[in-house]
Design a protein around this motif. Sequence first.
Motif, mmCIF file in Angstrom:
data_model
loop_
_atom_site.group_PDB
_atom_site.id
_atom_site.type_symbol
_atom_site.label_atom_id
_atom_site.label_comp_id
_atom_site.label_asym_id
_atom_site.label_seq_id
_atom_site.Cartn_x
_atom_site.Cartn_y
_atom_site.Cartn_z
ATOM 1 N N LYS A 65 -3.246 -177.542 22.684
ATOM 2 C CA LYS A 65 -2.937 -177.961 21.312
ATOM 3 C C LYS A 65 -1.485 -177.683 20.936
ATOM 4 O O LYS A 65 -0.924 -178.355 20.075
ATOM 5 N N ALA A 66 -0.882 -176.663 21.565
ATOM 6 C CA ALA A 66 0.497 -176.299 21.229
ATOM 7 C C ALA A 66 1.516 -177.109 22.022
ATOM 8 O O ALA A 66 2.718 -176.967 21.823
ATOM 9 N N LYS A 67 1.043 -177.961 22.926
ATOM 10 C CA LYS A 67 1.936 -178.773 23.750
ATOM 11 C C LYS A 67 2.620 -179.820 22.879
ATOM 12 O O LYS A 67 2.000 -180.452 22.030
ATOM 13 N N VAL A 68 3.910 -179.991 23.075
ATOM 14 C CA VAL A 68 4.663 -180.983 22.296
ATOM 15 C C VAL A 68 5.166 -182.082 23.221
ATOM 16 O O VAL A 68 5.203 -181.921 24.440
ATOM 17 N N SER A 69 5.544 -183.197 22.625
ATOM 18 C CA SER A 69 5.981 -184.339 23.433
ATOM 19 C C SER A 69 7.496 -184.454 23.535
ATOM 20 O O SER A 69 8.020 -185.123 24.423
ATOM 21 N N LEU A 70 8.212 -183.781 22.634
ATOM 22 C CA LEU A 70 9.671 -183.901 22.611
ATOM 23 C C LEU A 70 10.298 -182.510 22.606
ATOM 24 O O LEU A 70 9.966 -181.675 21.765
ATOM 25 N N TYR A 71 11.189 -182.273 23.559
ATOM 26 C CA TYR A 71 11.828 -180.966 23.686
ATOM 27 C C TYR A 71 13.323 -181.058 23.380
ATOM 28 O O TYR A 71 13.921 -182.127 23.475
ATOM 29 N N ASP A 72 13.896 -179.915 23.031
ATOM 30 C CA ASP A 72 15.317 -179.842 22.669
ATOM 31 C C ASP A 72 16.145 -179.184 23.768
ATOM 32 O O ASP A 72 17.231 -178.653 23.496
ATOM 33 N N ASN A 73 15.669 -179.238 24.999
ATOM 34 C CA ASN A 73 16.376 -178.593 26.117
ATOM 35 C C ASN A 73 17.823 -179.050 26.262
ATOM 36 O O ASN A 73 18.702 -178.276 26.648
ATOM 37 N N ASP A 74 18.085 -180.327 25.963
ATOM 38 C CA ASP A 74 19.434 -180.879 26.161
ATOM 39 C C ASP A 74 20.270 -180.902 24.886
ATOM 40 O O ASP A 74 21.307 -181.567 24.836
ATOM 41 N N ARG A 75 19.844 -180.179 23.878
ATOM 42 C CA ARG A 75 20.572 -180.195 22.597
ATOM 43 C C ARG A 75 22.028 -179.762 22.778
ATOM 44 O O ARG A 75 22.926 -180.275 22.107
ATOM 45 N N TYR A 76 22.275 -178.829 23.679
ATOM 46 C CA TYR A 76 23.633 -178.319 23.888
ATOM 47 C C TYR A 76 24.174 -178.710 25.261
ATOM 48 O O TYR A 76 24.943 -177.970 25.872
ATOM 49 N N GLY A 77 23.759 -179.880 25.710
ATOM 50 C CA GLY A 77 24.202 -180.349 27.011
ATOM 51 C C GLY A 77 23.222 -179.930 28.085
ATOM 52 O O GLY A 77 22.285 -179.166 27.853
ATOM 53 N N GLU A 78 23.427 -180.448 29.266
ATOM 54 C CA GLU A 78 22.518 -180.141 30.366
ATOM 55 C C GLU A 78 22.639 -178.676 30.777
ATOM 56 O O GLU A 78 23.721 -178.110 30.811
ATOM 57 N N ARG A 79 21.501 -178.085 31.087
ATOM 58 C CA ARG A 79 21.445 -176.694 31.523
ATOM 59 C C ARG A 79 20.461 -176.611 32.676
ATOM 60 O O ARG A 79 19.432 -177.298 32.684
ATOM 61 N N LYS A 80 20.753 -175.777 33.640
ATOM 62 C CA LYS A 80 19.825 -175.583 34.744
ATOM 63 C C LYS A 80 18.784 -174.548 34.321
ATOM 64 O O LYS A 80 19.005 -173.343 34.382
ATOM 65 N N TRP A 81 17.638 -175.043 33.870
ATOM 66 C CA TRP A 81 16.586 -174.167 33.389
ATOM 67 C C TRP A 81 15.843 -173.530 34.569
ATOM 68 O O TRP A 81 15.637 -174.151 35.604
ATOM 69 N N THR A 82 15.456 -172.291 34.395
ATOM 70 C CA THR A 82 14.752 -171.561 35.444
ATOM 71 C C THR A 82 13.300 -172.003 35.507
ATOM 72 O O THR A 82 12.583 -171.963 34.511
ATOM 73 N N LYS A 83 12.878 -172.414 36.679
ATOM 74 C CA LYS A 83 11.518 -172.891 36.874
ATOM 75 C C LYS A 83 10.578 -171.739 37.256
ATOM 76 O O LYS A 83 11.016 -170.668 37.682
ATOM 77 N N VAL A 84 9.287 -172.001 37.142
ATOM 78 C CA VAL A 84 8.288 -171.021 37.557
ATOM 79 C C VAL A 84 8.486 -170.670 39.030
ATOM 80 O O VAL A 84 8.416 -169.498 39.420
#
Length: 301
Positions: A270-289
Amino acid sequence: MKQIIIVAGGTGNLGKRIVRALLAKDTEVRVLARLSTDSEKLRKLESSGAKIFKVDMSHPEEIAKACKGASCVVSALAGLRDVVIDAQKVLLEGAVAAGVPRFIPSDYSLDFTQLDPGNNRNLDLRREFHQILDKAPIAATSIFNGPFTELLTNEMPMILPKFRSVLFWGDADQKMDFTTMDDVAAFTAKVALDYSTPRYLWIAGDQISAREIRDIQSALSKEKFRLIRAGGIGLLNTFITIGRTLSPAEKDLYPAWQGMQYMRDMAEGKAKVSLYDNDRYGERKWTKVKNVLEQKKAQKH
């Protein structure tokens, strides 16, 4: 001229990371600390470049003095009602009295605005504080990031190496959001310096299912891990009710039934969203599981 950012809870696991991320951006960081805060923790923050303000957190006027000239107050306070409601309320009052234009509450969690009230004690406290925050004459931004990825390697009973298994409830293909504390801290620092943020922002370092976690763990360990379905959401709700009845532990931050509430909220989706703000400040290499599990494996060798 440097922006001045206030951080409350700066000695905590997430808070110290936020302080570090802000200092890397040539910002004046003022850490509000309780009078009883461990002096060694404060010394380390001060040596890194932060300014320490020891205040009585029950007096908004003291907080207001420390907040003078600040552009944002960032809360990284963690606890139950006495902290999430009472202490944050005083922090908010001090920020408003000082004329601080922006406030970031200590949410850093699942998007509880999508969940049913009354089903998750810790998230209900944050929801209750929002009712206070949204009436205050200050712009607020909440950051929703799902659970911290680091929980998968310790507190969250999902990966069971001893039994070469991954435990799940409900659907093994339900995607879940995970974000590391360092990624949350880096994003929070950028939000604190950004005057144009909306009320809510959503990020996810990784979106992954129990089945995918099983596959990663199998590849890393070179052993076949299996999926274990503990039961459906209804059964989990029953366990939560029984656990809370038999062992209330209402003064504990994370009793077993509270952990189950988080697991249920993730498994339901239920808390899952469809739109994320990951790129709001440009591309970033996010740490994966996978990155976190690889690091955990390396530390064991």
